[in-house]
Design a protein around this motif. Structure first.
Motif, PDB file in Angstrom:
ATOM      1  N   ASP A   1       0.835  -1.198   0.000  1.00  0.00           N
ATOM      2  CA  ASP A   1       0.000   0.000   0.000  1.00  0.00           C
ATOM      3  C   ASP A   1       0.874   1.254   0.000  1.00  0.00           C
TER       4      ASP A   1
ATOM      5  N   SER B   1       1.502  12.596  -9.236  1.00  0.00           N
ATOM      6  CA  SER B   1       0.809  13.882  -9.034  1.00  0.00           C
ATOM      7  C   SER B   1       1.760  15.064  -9.188  1.00  0.00           C
TER       8      SER B   1
ATOM      9  N   GLU C   1       1.481   7.171  -6.590  1.00  0.00           N
ATOM     10  CA  GLU C   1       0.485   8.229  -6.767  1.00  0.00           C
ATOM     11  C   GLU C   1       1.085   9.604  -6.471  1.00  0.00           C
TER      12      GLU C   1
ATOM     13  N   SER D   1      -5.641  -2.176  -3.429  1.00  0.00           N
ATOM     14  CA  SER D   1      -5.471  -0.792  -2.977  1.00  0.00           C
ATOM     15  C   SER D   1      -5.109   0.169  -4.101  1.00  0.00           C
ATOM     16  N   LEU D   2      -5.105  -0.311  -5.344  1.00  0.00           N
ATOM     17  CA  LEU D   2      -4.770   0.576  -6.455  1.00  0.00           C
ATOM     18  C   LEU D   2      -5.856   1.635  -6.626  1.00  0.00           C
ATOM     19  N   SER D   3      -5.439   2.891  -6.643  1.00  0.00           N
ATOM     20  CA  SER D   3      -6.385   4.008  -6.739  1.00  0.00           C
ATOM     21  C   SER D   3      -7.148   3.989  -8.061  1.00  0.00           C
ATOM     22  N   GLU D   4      -8.440   4.213  -7.979  1.00  0.00           N
ATOM     23  CA  GLU D   4      -9.270   4.318  -9.183  1.00  0.00           C
ATOM     24  C   GLU D   4      -8.838   5.498 -10.043  1.00  0.00           C
ATOM     25  N   ASP D   5      -8.303   6.537  -9.392  1.00  0.00           N
ATOM     26  CA  ASP D   5      -7.873   7.724 -10.125  1.00  0.00           C
ATOM     27  C   ASP D   5      -6.672   7.439 -11.024  1.00  0.00           C
ATOM     28  N   LEU D   6      -5.851   6.432 -10.644  1.00  0.00           N
ATOM     29  CA  LEU D   6      -4.652   6.116 -11.428  1.00  0.00           C
ATOM     30  C   LEU D   6      -4.939   5.198 -12.612  1.00  0.00           C
ATOM     31  N   LYS D   7      -5.980   4.393 -12.512  1.00  0.00           N
ATOM     32  CA  LYS D   7      -6.223   3.343 -13.504  1.00  0.00           C
ATOM     33  C   LYS D   7      -6.243   3.832 -14.953  1.00  0.00           C
TER      34      LYS D   7
ATOM     35  N   LEU E   1       2.141   1.930  -3.507  1.00  0.00           N
ATOM     36  CA  LEU E   1       1.108   2.534  -4.355  1.00  0.00           C
ATOM     37  C   LEU E   1       0.912   4.004  -4.020  1.00  0.00           C
ATOM     38  N   GLN E   2       1.026   4.328  -2.750  1.00  0.00           N
ATOM     39  CA  GLN E   2       0.933   5.730  -2.349  1.00  0.00           C
ATOM     40  C   GLN E   2       2.094   6.533  -2.928  1.00  0.00           C
TER      41      GLN E   2
END
Length: 370
Positions: free
Chosen positions: A289, A300, A296, A324-330, A292-293
């Protein structure tokens, strides 16, 4: 390996000698039949190397899958499933994840859904289980990274070595990266020098051939990596973006890798992007996690141009199923496919060699003939 790098690690040489002695004795136990090596009544092809780290086993295994499938054969691949969170024999299906079967088997199953992809640390058990499947029967079994797994006696051994670091220029662990001594090459019928430069000259062929010191029964081939255009890891999230326009030279790319040698991929992406920032992790890295942070956060901070995240196919296999992969990154994540390409017009010779071996040793009398 250069003399300088050996000197830097000279204090490790005693450990290397001890390790080499243990490996030599183990190999002799197999040679003397003290340790058993089992053969199977089916074509078994082993793809492996002498060194740890990436020599291109997965793209070469995928080349063999594609070749044999195009010849009308039912292909099975057996891997140990490195870093998977399961145990024992497991046959992959469309819903299998990287955590269940390992990143590279997961990648292969996604690319070749008709191939049987299985994992088992006990290769003999895994082969026996695959040969029990008869709808349709298996025509050939590919053993991924099993050159040192001598409890199985493969009918055809393919040994890979990186052009940038031939096994003849390396040393045993922990001084170098060799799992066993260079004499292990003698078990291979085919040796492939991988990751060659595109402009490799015939004189380089001759120099490398002399360096490797192969026997007349061993065939030598040369391949290079061919990169494709990045494709969305989540096509449904990519807003219909045409694949051909992903890299136009104006993008800022965050290159996320969990591979042994990211530099060649970095150099490739730099050819087509305005700016590339490499975020490397260890080979087969299990993304946390926190990782992944970090991805992100790094993404950004990229401003002033079209942003993309590019990763490898096997890293994509791990990221795709990460909860835990952000939907915003997909929508921004793309994978860059790779294939191998034979040099010096060797492809036809190699293809005939492989297909001929499988047909000659097949237990399936209805296999298509040439």
């Amino acid at each position: 390996m250069t003399e300088t790098s050996v000197q830097i690690h000279r204090w490790l040489l005693p450990l290397s000698w001890i390790y080499g002695g243990v490996v030599w004795l183990r190999n002799k136990f197999f040679d003397w039949s003290i340790l058993p090596s089992e053969s199977f009544q089916a074509p078994v092809i082993c793809i492996g190397n002498l060194a740890v780290g990436g020599t291109g086993k997965t793209p070469h295994t995928e080349y063999l899958i594609r070749l044999l499938q195009q010849a009308g054969m039912q292909v099975s691949v057996l891997s140990r499933g490195y870093k998977r969170k399961t145990h024992g024999y497991l046959l992959a299906d469309a819903s299998s994840t990287a955590s269940q079967i390992g990143d590279e088997p997961c990648q292969m199953k996604q690319k070749f859904p008709q191939a049987r992809i299985a994992v088992d640390a006990d290769r003999r058990e895994g082969i026996a289980r695959l040969l029990q499947l008869d709808h349709p029967p298996t025509d050939a079994i590919l053993l991924d990274d099993a050159f040192q797994h001598r409890y199985v006696k493969a009918g055809l051994n393919i040994l890979l070595t990186d052009y940038r670091r031939l096994f003849t220029e390396d040393c045993l662990l922990p001084v170098g990266r060799l799992r066993e001594s260079v004499s292990g090459k003698d078990r291979a019928q085919i040796v492939i020098v991988t990751k060659c430069p595109q402009d490799m000259k015939p004189i380089d062929f001759n120099i490398t051939e002399k360096q490797l010191g192969l026997y007349p029964y061993q065939q030598l081939y040369f391949t290079r990596i061919r990169y494709g255009m990045p494709v969305p890891l989540f096509p449904q999230e990519a807003e219909g973006q045409p694949i051909s326009s992903v890299l136009s030279g104006e993008e800022c790319v965050l290159l996320v890798t969990g591979i042994a040698s990211p530099q060649p991929l970095m150099e490739e992406v730099q050819l087509y992007a305005r700016q590339v920032k490499l975020l490397p992790f260890a080979d087969h890295h299990d993304f946390s996690d926190k990782d992944l942070q970090l991805i992100e956060e790094e993404f950004s901070q990229m401003e002033g141009c079209k942003r993309l995240i590019i990763t490898t196919e096997k890293d994509g296999a791990r990221l795709k199923s990460h909860p835990s992969l952000s939907e915003d990154l997909k929508p921004y994540i793309h994978v860059i496919p790779i294939e191998v390409e034979f040099l010096f017009n060797q492809q036809e010779s190699f293809n005939q060699n492989i297909i001929g071996y499988v047909r000659k040793n097949s237990r399936n009398g209805s296999l298509p003939q040439e």
